[in-house]
Design an enzyme around this catalytic site. Structure first.
Site, PDB file in Angstrom:
ATOM      1  N   HIS A  16       0.813  -1.219   0.000  1.00 29.03           N
ATOM      2  CA  HIS A  16       0.000   0.000   0.000  1.00 29.03           C
ATOM      3  C   HIS A  16       0.848   1.270   0.000  1.00 29.03           C
ATOM      4  O   HIS A  16       0.345   2.351  -0.313  1.00 29.03           O
ATOM      5  CB  HIS A  16      -0.937   0.003   1.211  1.00 29.03           C
ATOM      6  CG  HIS A  16      -2.256   0.659   0.934  1.00 29.03           C
ATOM      7  ND1 HIS A  16      -2.375   1.798   0.162  1.00 29.03           N
ATOM      8  CD2 HIS A  16      -3.520   0.322   1.303  1.00 29.03           C
ATOM      9  CE1 HIS A  16      -3.648   2.147   0.087  1.00 29.03           C
ATOM     10  NE2 HIS A  16      -4.365   1.271   0.766  1.00 29.03           N
ATOM     11  N   ASP A  19      -1.776   2.269  -4.563  1.00 25.89           N
ATOM     12  CA  ASP A  19      -3.049   2.567  -3.919  1.00 25.89           C
ATOM     13  C   ASP A  19      -4.121   1.584  -4.395  1.00 25.89           C
ATOM     14  O   ASP A  19      -3.974   0.928  -5.434  1.00 25.89           O
ATOM     15  CB  ASP A  19      -3.484   3.999  -4.245  1.00 25.89           C
ATOM     16  CG  ASP A  19      -2.541   5.026  -3.634  1.00 25.89           C
ATOM     17  OD1 ASP A  19      -1.964   4.732  -2.566  1.00 25.89           O
ATOM     18  OD2 ASP A  19      -2.388   6.112  -4.229  1.00 25.89           O
TER      19      ASP A  19
END
Length: 539
Positions: A512, A516
């Site tokens: 992450h 995204d």
């Protein structure tokens, strides 16, 4: 040569200019390994790492009369690292013997110490899998000395200089040898072999105490106070115990009562609201209260049958896999995206392509080959997933190199198909088969598994796993997990019509910090488009 020795002797008295003198000597880059496992940056570091003493002591050694001037010409040679391929462009003789690993003692002839090489960027130690040369054999540049088991594969170690293998310091099967640690000794003359029968390299002798130093730690003087209940006022009368059958006692009091076979119902608590505390149990035991019989010893209990087991030593690849995956789960914020892909058209195209392959004598194309190609093209369309995280920036790669997970008896390997987006399906299939075979034979070379930017792991086709979440392979930012295809009933065109179709679930694990959620979903959309419309991969 004489002018070089003269310069060193003339400057030996000017101790403050030693570092300046050394920096002015131009030399090519060379990799020499020392006990500290670091590569020297210049000639001064190189000589210090191999000699084991300071520049001041080295210059003093050259300036004294213990080294005859006539030996300058006899010791002339090109300085080369123990395993490096680069050599200094100049020749110098004053400190050459020691710089090449030669002993400073007068009882030993010139020799070279060969250290454990660093054969991969993550390698810190290695194992000797097999010696292909034995003591007394003549060796020449390019000949294989031994096979070294690294953190990723077993690699052949070649000899860099001509000579004779005088002594094997680390025998076949030696494990956890630090990079730079001496594993063998070579000499230039055959008659010098016998003089190293009982020789122990200084670097090996120094490494042992260094490794043992951290063991004896100073004893900690800190006194760990055992948790104890605050002193209870004896004078105060305990309040009435709570009604009901439940007995209130502190955990420590319950443990003490259980160990001494004391029924809590026989004790009146002096703690808050009649709670039984440790002091109550101690007082009961001291007074020889009724029922305070000793608890039967555990040794008298019937022993459970011993477990039958075998201890399997960790292989080098197993240790590295464990450390890297633990590092990944501890430091990388994973998230997972799953999508079902219809593979009916993909299977139809594969059948047509395999017909052409069989007619032309080529190898069959697998579903995994098509998956690798689709993943590579999706990375080219969504390059944010073809990246890696660093503390200062996100590095986005222009090359699309796909690692393919291969399970072997020795462990998990991830060989790489480089520039997979630019290669045809038959080429990808041929490379994957070759790399998988080399992985099973434990013969992968560093260039076979380094440089990957994305990983594909397929447990569906070979093992029938429906769906799983893979662990990101650092420093990559994503890995694709392929499940098994299954036939499902889907709505047809009419209200009461139903059709069947084959669906294959895939799960994308993402870092992450780099990818995204929306970017990961965009990549999966592109991948699904190539799988469900496979003709677009051929354009």
């Amino acid at each position: 040569m004489a002018s070089y020795a003269s310069r060193i002797i003339n400057h030996s008295k000017k101790l403050k200019d030693v570092s300046t003198l050394l920096r002015r000597e131009h030399a090519s880059t060379v990799r020499c390994f020392s006990n500290t496992n670091r590569a020297p940056l210049n000639r001064e570091d190189t000589v210090n790492a191999r000699l084991g003493y300071s520049p001041l002591e080295r210059i003093s050694k050259c300036s004294t009369n213990t080294v005859p001037v006539s030996s300058f010409s006899t010791a002339r040679t090109n300085l080369s690292s123990a395993m490096g391929r680069l050599m200094f462009g100049k020749e110098f003789s004053c400190s050459m013997q020691s710089a090449r690993g030669f002993s400073s003692g007068s009882d030993l002839p010139p020799h070279q110490e060969i250290g454990m090489p660093s054969l991969s960027p993550t390698m810190t130690e290695g194992n000797i899998a097999r010696w292909l040369k034995k003591e007394g054999d003549k060796v020449a540049p390019g000949e294989v000395l031994c096979e070294v088991e690294t953190d990723k594969a077993t690699v052949e170690m070649e000899c860099m200089e001509e000579g004779y293998l005088a002594k094997i310091v680390k025998e076949e099967g030696s494990k956890e040898i630090q990079v730079g640690e001496v594993i063998a000794i070579t000499v230039e003359d055959e008659e010098d072999i016998g003089k190293f029968k009982d020789y122990t390299p200084s670097s090996t002798a120094d490494a042992a105490p260094t490794k043992a130093e951290p063991t004896p730690t100073p004893p900690k003087e800190e006194k760990v106070e055992q948790p104890s209940t605050p002193p209870e006022p004896k004078a105060s009368k305990p309040s009435a115990p709570p009604t009901g059958d439940r007995v209130f006692a502190s955990p420590l009091a319950r443990k003490l009562a259980e160990d001494n076979n004391v029924p809590l119902s026989n004790i009146k608590g002096t703690g808050p609201e009649g709670r039984i505390v440790k002091a109550d149990i101690d007082e009961y035991l001291a007074s020889g209260g009724k029922g305070a019989t000793a608890k039967p010893s555990k040794s008298t209990d019937s022993k459970a049958p011993a477990l039958d087991y075998v201890d399997i030593p960790h292989s080098q690849i197993r240790k590295v896999t464990a450390s890297r995956l633990a590092f990944s789960k501890q430091t990388i914020p994973h998230y997972y995206l799953t999508v079902d892909t219809c593979v009916d058209k993909l299977m139809g195209l594969r059948s047509q392509l395999n017909s052409f392959q069989e007619a032309s004598g080529g190898k069959r194309i697998s579903v995994n080959d098509l998956v690798v190609k689709a993943a590579a093209l999706a990375l080219r369309k969504v390059p944010q997933c073809n990246s890696s995280w660093t503390d200062d920036y996100i590095r986005q790669f222009k090359n699309v190199n796909i690692n393919v997970a291969v399970q072997t008896e020795n462990g998990l390997y991830v060989p790489v198909v480089k520039d997979a987006d630019k290669k045809g399906l038959s080429t990808i299939g041929e490379e994957v088969r070759l790399l998988a075979q080399k992985a099973r034979e434990n013969s992968l070379k560093p260039e076979d598994y380094e440089g990957g930017t994305f990983t594909v792991s397929n447990l569906g086709g070979p093992f029938g796993v429906k769906q799983f979440c893979a662990v990101v392979n650092p420093p990559q930012a994503a890995i694709l997990a392929i499940g098994s295809a299954e036939k499902r009933v889907v709505p047809g065109n009419g209200p009461d019509q139903f059709n069947s179709a084959d669906y294959m679930p895939v799960t994308l694990s993402c870092d992450h910090r780099v990818v995204d959620g929306a970017i990961g979903a965009e990549w999966l959309k592109a991948f699904k488009g190539y799988i469900e419309n496979p003709e677009s991969m051929l354009l």
